[in-house]
Write a protein that holds these residues in place. Sequence first.
Motif, PDB file in Angstrom:
ATOM      1  N   TYR A 105      10.086  -2.738   8.141  1.00  0.00           N
ATOM      2  CA  TYR A 105      10.539  -2.853   6.752  1.00  0.00           C
ATOM      3  C   TYR A 105       9.489  -3.593   5.921  1.00  0.00           C
ATOM      4  CZ  TYR A 105      13.208  -4.700   2.780  1.00  0.00           C
ATOM      5  OH  TYR A 105      13.622  -5.065   1.528  1.00  0.00           O
ATOM      6  N   TYR A 106       8.980  -4.698   6.471  1.00  0.00           N
ATOM      7  CA  TYR A 106       8.011  -5.487   5.712  1.00  0.00           C
ATOM      8  C   TYR A 106       6.628  -4.835   5.707  1.00  0.00           C
ATOM      9  CZ  TYR A 106      11.788  -8.765   5.558  1.00  0.00           C
ATOM     10  OH  TYR A 106      13.018  -9.316   5.321  1.00  0.00           O
ATOM     11  N   GLU A 107       6.293  -4.143   6.798  1.00  0.00           N
ATOM     12  CA  GLU A 107       4.997  -3.451   6.836  1.00  0.00           C
ATOM     13  C   GLU A 107       4.936  -2.314   5.810  1.00  0.00           C
ATOM     14  OE1 GLU A 107       4.621  -2.586  11.004  1.00  0.00           O
ATOM     15  OE2 GLU A 107       4.362  -4.726  11.445  1.00  0.00           O
ATOM     16  N   VAL A 108       6.043  -1.651   5.619  1.00  0.00           N
ATOM     17  CA  VAL A 108       6.097  -0.622   4.568  1.00  0.00           C
ATOM     18  C   VAL A 108       5.757  -1.261   3.223  1.00  0.00           C
ATOM     19  CG1 VAL A 108       7.694   0.832   3.222  1.00  0.00           C
ATOM     20  CG2 VAL A 108       7.698   0.961   5.723  1.00  0.00           C
ATOM     21  N   ASN A 109       6.286  -2.456   3.006  1.00  0.00           N
ATOM     22  CA  ASN A 109       6.020  -3.126   1.729  1.00  0.00           C
ATOM     23  C   ASN A 109       4.559  -3.522   1.569  1.00  0.00           C
ATOM     24  OD1 ASN A 109       8.645  -2.810   0.971  1.00  0.00           O
ATOM     25  ND2 ASN A 109       9.292  -4.857   1.603  1.00  0.00           N
ATOM     26  N   SER A 110       3.888  -3.879   2.660  1.00  0.00           N
ATOM     27  CA  SER A 110       2.450  -4.154   2.576  1.00  0.00           C
ATOM     28  C   SER A 110       1.720  -2.924   2.031  1.00  0.00           C
ATOM     29  CB  SER A 110       1.859  -4.480   3.956  1.00  0.00           C
ATOM     30  OG  SER A 110       2.048  -5.837   4.277  1.00  0.00           O
ATOM     31  N   TRP A 111       2.023  -1.775   2.613  1.00  0.00           N
ATOM     32  CA  TRP A 111       1.321  -0.559   2.186  1.00  0.00           C
ATOM     33  C   TRP A 111       1.747  -0.127   0.780  1.00  0.00           C
ATOM     34  CZ3 TRP A 111      -3.038   0.974   4.240  1.00  0.00           C
ATOM     35  CH2 TRP A 111      -3.339   0.548   5.534  1.00  0.00           C
ATOM     36  N   LEU A 112       2.995  -0.354   0.463  1.00  0.00           N
ATOM     37  CA  LEU A 112       3.459  -0.005  -0.883  1.00  0.00           C
ATOM     38  C   LEU A 112       2.715  -0.846  -1.926  1.00  0.00           C
ATOM     39  CD1 LEU A 112       5.491   1.528  -2.710  1.00  0.00           C
ATOM     40  CD2 LEU A 112       7.090  -0.370  -2.352  1.00  0.00           C
ATOM     41  N   GLY A 152       1.589   9.907  12.743  1.00  0.00           N
ATOM     42  CA  GLY A 152       0.824  10.497  11.644  1.00  0.00           C
ATOM     43  C   GLY A 152       1.223   9.945  10.282  1.00  0.00           C
ATOM     44  N   TYR A 153       2.170   9.003  10.257  1.00  0.00           N
ATOM     45  CA  TYR A 153       2.556   8.347   9.008  1.00  0.00           C
ATOM     46  C   TYR A 153       2.064   6.901   8.998  1.00  0.00           C
ATOM     47  CZ  TYR A 153       5.499  12.437   8.671  1.00  0.00           C
ATOM     48  OH  TYR A 153       5.928  13.732   8.625  1.00  0.00           O
ATOM     49  N   LEU A 154       2.106   6.265   7.848  1.00  0.00           N
ATOM     50  CA  LEU A 154       1.505   4.940   7.714  1.00  0.00           C
ATOM     51  C   LEU A 154       2.196   3.880   8.563  1.00  0.00           C
ATOM     52  CD1 LEU A 154       0.664   4.771   3.892  1.00  0.00           C
ATOM     53  CD2 LEU A 154      -0.968   4.618   5.795  1.00  0.00           C
ATOM     54  N   ALA A 200       6.034   4.279   1.567  1.00  0.00           N
ATOM     55  CA  ALA A 200       4.612   3.936   1.539  1.00  0.00           C
ATOM     56  C   ALA A 200       3.777   5.226   1.507  1.00  0.00           C
ATOM     57  CB  ALA A 200       4.243   3.091   2.756  1.00  0.00           C
ATOM     58  N   ASP A 201       4.136   6.202   2.348  1.00  0.00           N
ATOM     59  CA  ASP A 201       3.420   7.479   2.344  1.00  0.00           C
ATOM     60  C   ASP A 201       3.593   8.183   0.999  1.00  0.00           C
ATOM     61  OD1 ASP A 201       2.644   7.770   5.317  1.00  0.00           O
ATOM     62  OD2 ASP A 201       4.797   7.404   5.452  1.00  0.00           O
ATOM     63  N   ILE A 202       4.830   8.231   0.532  1.00  0.00           N
ATOM     64  CA  ILE A 202       5.097   8.961  -0.718  1.00  0.00           C
ATOM     65  C   ILE A 202       4.340   8.317  -1.883  1.00  0.00           C
ATOM     66  CG2 ILE A 202       6.909   9.644  -2.356  1.00  0.00           C
ATOM     67  CD1 ILE A 202       8.823   9.943   0.000  1.00  0.00           C
TER      68      ILE A 202
END
Lengths: 287, 258
Positions: free
Chosen positions: A136-143, A196-198, A206-208
Amino acid sequence: MNGDLENSTPLQSMQRIALLGSHLTSTRNKPSHKMAETKSDIHLYTAQTPNGIKVSMLLEELGLPYKVTAIEISKNTQKEPWFLDINPNGRIPALTDTLPDGSPVRLFESGSIMQYLVDRYDTEHKLSYPRGTAEYYEVNSWLFWQMGGLGPMQGQANHFARYAPEKIQYGIDRYQNETRRLYRVMDTQLSKSTSGYLVGDRLTIADIACWGWVAAGSWAGIRMDGLDHLNAWLDKVLTHPGCEKGRHVPSRHTMLDNRNKTEEELDKAAQKTRAWVQQGMKEDAKK
Amino acid sequence: MATKLNPLKPIRVWLTPPGPNPWKVVFLFEELGLNYEIKSFSFADVKKKPFTDVNPNGRVPAIEDPNTGLTLWESGAIYQYIVELYDTDKRLTHEALNDRHLCNQWLHFQMSGQGPYFGQAGWFQHLHPEKIPSAIERYTAEIKRVLGVLDGALAAAKPAAGDGARWLVGGKMTFADMAFVPWDFRLAEVLLQSWDEVWEGLPHARAWHERMVELPSWKRSMEHRARLMDEQGLQWNGVPKGIETFTEYEEKIARGEQ
Ligand SMILES: N[C@@H](CCC(=O)N[C@@H](CS)C(=O)NCC(=O)O)C(=O)O
Ligand SMILES: N[C@@H](CCC(=O)N[C@@H](CS)C(=O)NCC(=O)O)C(=O)O
């Protein structure tokens, strides 16, 4: 407890975060939020740009009904008072919605709109991870990496390579190089990913968030060679029907066609947009 | 205060002292009174190991939280994480869904609208060896526009009962307000203007900013910065000691000596 943590495997520490997380979210998850909300009153104000299509791709993936108002950036509709009421920053996208208690939601900044939508409507975690997990938090890093890095830097590359009134080679190089560096960071991350996703095993916001920008790389004059994982990811995201559909909102997405165009053709295509960008700059300078 | 969840082991924040972004995170740690420690290193090493193992993007700040095993980078993501996990009495955030996302909205605006453009202005104003007036103008105009958006939002906010202070969301200071401080703090330097000129026509934004830099947590953050800058032989503005002015520093950079 200290000792425990020290010797814990990554999995155990993830569970620890999950525990901490559930402790924190327990008061937040009101019963009405347990089930995915399907009724919605979402209204998206958008244009055919990398930031605009983030939201329509996400809405389509979530299968949520929504109304669309197309904003004509070239006519400065985004600076009209009725729109500034929704977004005082005068930019698309913006989104309105209604809470279960009837109170209105008005949001701008594509990143926060995406966080809001998954927080409220992706309760089954199709495109997100439960609050409190490491992912959850890693998605936010990439976002935030996209919001504070990729978007602004590639936007500046667009400016100097396509729209600036005078040709400033340094400006072109500075932002194209930084954007290319950011693409390499992303390519490396994807090379380590088994899905294959972030982040983790699934497509996320994050990908979108990144997709529309990377798809427009050629337009910004970024070399796309030698980025195999990134190029594969570009296609992979589009295997999701919602992403494929959502990228064509409010009009056809044509950025991928630029991959085969010459610099001359791209320059010619930029002329129309150049006029409004320079007009906007003049108006800002007068203020 | 007692209900705050203070981590048992210090959260480590990796930073290089000169730039504004790491101080955003330190400010939050100080304001929440959290258990943390600073890992200060030289800016010359941000794109090198070991730091790139912490943040593959090679930018500060990044944190390692031994209490959860999580490593996290991008100050915006760090803000959301710290507040969600450790601000359990919701002193710097809101409980309600709508207000919570309004805080996030302003945080994203700070991350994408303030930081990058203030940073570009600083670059073209001070660090780039050749003067490019159109680039300086572009980013200076953007800074003024962003400050105008903030001033307008604050003007429309209801003054808090008591001290009449205006905040971005829900009538109290939240992490969203705090995130803007480190860059705004550098405005005179970035714009090469006096403090009064910087804030001309922006009374609400000025009062808002000046209220926050009076906080003991911000003052302590800047004391840490001063100490760590000194440790690396840097003056307040990032210029090495022994060089008097930015112009002199710029000339040195232009000659390729820095
Ligand atoms: N950080 C913002 C950036 C939004 C943005 O740059 N929007 C552009 C279109 S992609 C826009 O509306 N520009 C109009 C203008 O500047 O007048 C977000 O992600 O929502
Ligand atoms: N006022 C803008 C107009 C162009 C614009 O809005 N560009 C968008 C992309 S469509 C941008 O660069 N956004 C930066 C971001 O998303 O962070 C400028 O001069 O750059």
